[in-house]
Design an enzyme around this catalytic site. Structure first.
Site, short mmCIF file in Angstrom:
data_model
loop_
_atom_site.label_atom_id
_atom_site.label_comp_id
_atom_site.label_asym_id
_atom_site.label_seq_id
_atom_site.Cartn_x
_atom_site.Cartn_y
_atom_site.Cartn_z
N LYS A 44 0.86 -1.19 0.00
CA LYS A 44 0.00 0.00 0.00
C LYS A 44 0.89 1.24 0.00
CE LYS A 44 -4.23 1.28 2.47
NZ LYS A 44 -4.84 1.19 3.79
C1 E4P Z 1 -8.16 1.64 4.15
O1 E4P Z 1 -7.45 1.27 3.25
C2 E4P Z 1 -8.10 3.01 4.68
O2 E4P Z 1 -6.85 3.26 5.25
C3 E4P Z 1 -9.21 3.19 5.66
O3 E4P Z 1 -10.41 2.73 5.06
C4 E4P Z 1 -9.37 4.61 6.18
O4 E4P Z 1 -10.54 4.65 6.95
P1 E4P Z 1 -10.87 5.85 7.95
O5 E4P Z 1 -11.18 7.05 7.13
O6 E4P Z 1 -12.05 5.35 8.70
O7 E4P Z 1 -9.66 6.04 8.82
#
Ligand code: E4P
Length: 219
Positions: free
Chosen positions: A87
């Site tokens: 990622k």
């Molecule tokens: C996933 O890949 C993201 O990092 C995550 O969905 C972010 O979510 P949040 O906005 O609830 O922190």
């Protein structure tokens, strides 16, 4: 549509996997910190533990923000298990790194996507997934679902194979809306996934069926 769970909590990952509907996991540094996972060896062990639970698609986020460091960290993460998806944040060196990883056959998830232009750039670089954060856009009075719709249109116009991974999901209605818009994947907390199965008429209907059966059987 694929279902990923958005957590680093092993119990929740197991619970979603046992439900039989889980296709993968997304984590980020905040989710890892929430589980108390910090430092190289702990992080590595935790990713390995997640890979042992699920069949595929474990997004592991790099902390590095410069090209050489992103490459080194990403290659080390990818070497942990073939299920790992590296990622990478939507920054200039991140886009360059996605192109590098793509050429090497390493799967990537471009994270922190807040505009269609960012998604287009990540797709051009060959990202396996782009992660538009719809909940965080909704939080600032911007239509997160419109972003999913725009990216779907652009990717379909040109046949980009990059998959839309709708992230920052807040509840079950987000999941249903993403399905209607043609998102390839959603990543959501366990609570949002479990909420999909709830309906008061299901509960009352089942109670009636069971009561009628008991009565007819003279129980
Ligand atoms: C996933 O890949 C993201 O990092 C995550 O969905 C972010 O979510 P949040 O906005 O609830 O922190």
């Amino acid at each position: 549509m694929k279902f990923f769970i958005d957590t680093a909590n092993l119990d929740q990952i197991k619970e979603a996997y046992d439900l039989g509907v889980l296709d993968g996991v997304t984590t980020n540094p905040s989710l890892m910190a929430k589980e108390g996972i910090t430092g190289g060896a702990n992080v590595t062990a935790h990713y390995k533990a997640i890979c042992d639970i699920v069949d595929d698609n474990v997004s592991a986020e790099v902390i590095a923000t410069t090209f050489d460091e992103i490459i080194a960290e990403g290659e080390a993460l990818a070497a942990l298990n073939p299920k790992i998806v590296v990622k990478v944040p939507m920054i200039k060196d991140g886009v360059k790194a996605i192109k590098y990883f793509t050429d090497k056959g390493i799967k990537t998830n471009c994270t922190l996507i807040f505009s269609a232009g960012q998604a287009l750039l990540a797709a051009k670089a060959g990202a396996t997934y782009v992660s538009p954060f719809l909940g965080r856009l909704d939080d600032i009075s911007t239509d997160g679902l419109q972003l999913i719709e725009d990216i779907r249109l652009i990717f379909d116009n040109y046949g980009y194979p990059t998959q839309i991974l709708a992230a920052s999901i807040r509840g079950p209605l987000h999941i249903v809306a993403c399905a209607k818009l043609g998102a390839d994947v959603i990543t959501a907390p366990l609570s949002a996934i479990i909420a999909l199965l709830k309906h008061p008429l299901t509960d009352s209907g089942l109670a009636t069926f069971l009561a009628d059966h008991k009565k007819a059987a003279g129980l």
